[in-house]
Design an enzyme around this catalytic site. Structure first.
Site, PDB file in Angstrom:
ATOM      1  N   SER A 193       0.715  -1.267  -0.070  1.00 55.25           N
ATOM      2  CA  SER A 193       0.009  -0.125   0.032  1.00 55.25           C
ATOM      3  C   SER A 193       0.863   1.160  -0.057  1.00 55.25           C
ATOM      4  O   SER A 193       0.341   2.398  -0.185  1.00 55.25           O
ATOM      5  CB  SER A 193      -0.872  -0.028   1.110  1.00 55.25           C
ATOM      6  N   LYS A 231       3.371  10.818   3.056  1.00 53.08           N
ATOM      7  CA  LYS A 231       3.328  11.806   1.831  1.00 53.08           C
ATOM      8  C   LYS A 231       4.429  12.921   2.478  1.00 53.08           C
ATOM      9  O   LYS A 231       4.481  13.304   3.748  1.00 53.08           O
ATOM     10  CB  LYS A 231       2.093  12.227   1.672  1.00 53.08           C
TER      11      LYS A 231
END
Lengths: 226, 226
Positions: A146, A185
């Site tokens: 993922s 991120k």
DNA sequence: AGTATAAACGAACCCTTGTTCGGTTGTCAA
DNA sequence: TTGACAACCGAACAAGGGTTCGTTTATACT
């Protein structure tokens, strides 16, 4: 100087035996040998106490390696025979706890909840901590695919510093309450919203409301062993 | 004093590797590690030569004991780095030279050409070398986005061991003479051709002829500092 | 009493690692 | 040409040895 009195009698015996064994044989004993020679009947108990000794800084271990032990401090009262040299003493090296796994569908585990008993400590270099105190750093092993958009693979180890805020350009682990997912991120605050930019150069950012976005930690480094 | 010239080149390399490994790790290597690091493809050949060395008095072995090796004489020419001491003393933190950069349009630089410069030495943990002698390992800094399909980013540091052959499942750096490019892929020999599998789970393999494919090194680990 | 936690147990599991064996290659002397 | 022998290879095998997990006991706190 380490305070050996903090240890249990058993753990002191283990250290003495290991020291002796290495100086006699040139290589460390197995878990079973340690047990047999210190009156421990179960390999898991030896393992348990070895991990205690690692956490207390008396030795280091290499996982999945037979006889992968080394002492990090001289052991007092080990009845080495005269003429035998003291067992090697490893210099202190920074290490961080791998406190669990990280994958998209769960928030990252919090170090506070964690009992430092049964999990492992991995060695890192000072560079990987970027000046962070080893006590404030922790690591997670990546599970599943993922995190591919963060250029992170199954099996990678990600080293974090726990923090709830971030500066622009930091790579952070965030829990997105609306999507129920964890993601890694780059963080950019843009006015009233937050832009989360994937590390993968061909992928697009997502924009979230600060209220739906909980920062779990800042990524310090990533280690991949093949 | 032993006459090391009586030994074969292979046997001298084995002794040197064993000495180095013990000084790095505090315990001896396995016969497979010895083979991988001295260019021997069969464990039985390592075993064969270890027994030769025992017969010649250079080391002793404990039968049926993993890593049951012990050197009996100091090994000359084992190029331990300054500050590293002989066997049975503190394992040192290994480090490798960053000898250049890697990107798609150029072959991998060769360590031999490199003029060693202290500035380009980076610290690594023993785990990252997977038993490789630090002197046979080198590192490259990734330039550009051409390695994204290997899940490797600009700025990452890739640690290699130089070798011209590979086993199935190894990640290797290969120079493709027909495409004029360097790539990092998983290596699989399938009959007469070679399958090169990207690390990225969503990408397809390429198939090449062994003659158009030069292996430059095996990837040991990847370090990313943010 | 009820709950929590440290410490210990033992068996099962399975990766690690030494050992064995049939076969190949190359050299040298008869 | 043949045979002996050293060196090597690859694969299969089996013992070695680390790890995991469900359970149990002991102690302390509520």
């Amino acid at each position: 100087m380490k305070d050996f009195n903090k240890l249990s009698e058993r753990q002191r015996n283990m250290l003495r035996y290991i020291d002796n064994y290495i100086s006699e044989n040139g290589y460390p004993p197995t878990i079973r040998q340690i047990g047999e020679n210190t009156g421990i009947n179960s390999t898991s108990v030896v393992n348990y106490n070895l991990n205690k000794l690692v956490a207390a800084g008396y030795l280091t271990r290499s996982q999945h390696v037979s006889r992968g032990l080394r002492l990090t401090v001289p052991v007092p009262g080990s009845d080495r025979k005269p003429g035998k040299k003291a067992v090697h003493v490893a210099p202190a090296r920074p290490s961080v706890y791998v406190i669990g796994t990280i994958f998209a569908s769960e928030p990252v585990p919090v170090p506070e909840d964690y009992h430092y008993d049964e999990d492992d400590l991995i060695e890192v270099t000072a560079d990987m901590l970027a000046g962070t105190d080893p006590d404030e750093a922790f690591a997670l092993r990546v599970k599943g695919d993922s995190m591919v958009d963060a250029m992170i693979r199954e099996g990678d180890i990600v080293v974090f510093r726990r923090q709830e805020t971030a500066k622009n350009g930091d790579m952070v682990a965030v829990w997105l309450t609306e999507r129920n997912e964890t993601t890694l991120k780059y963080f950019f605050k843009e006015g009233t919203r937050i832009r989360l930019q994937p590390a993968h150069p061909h992928m697009d950012p997502i924009f979230v409301d600060p209220k739906t976005c909980r920062i779990e930690g800042k990524v310090l480094s990533v280690i991949r062993q093949l």
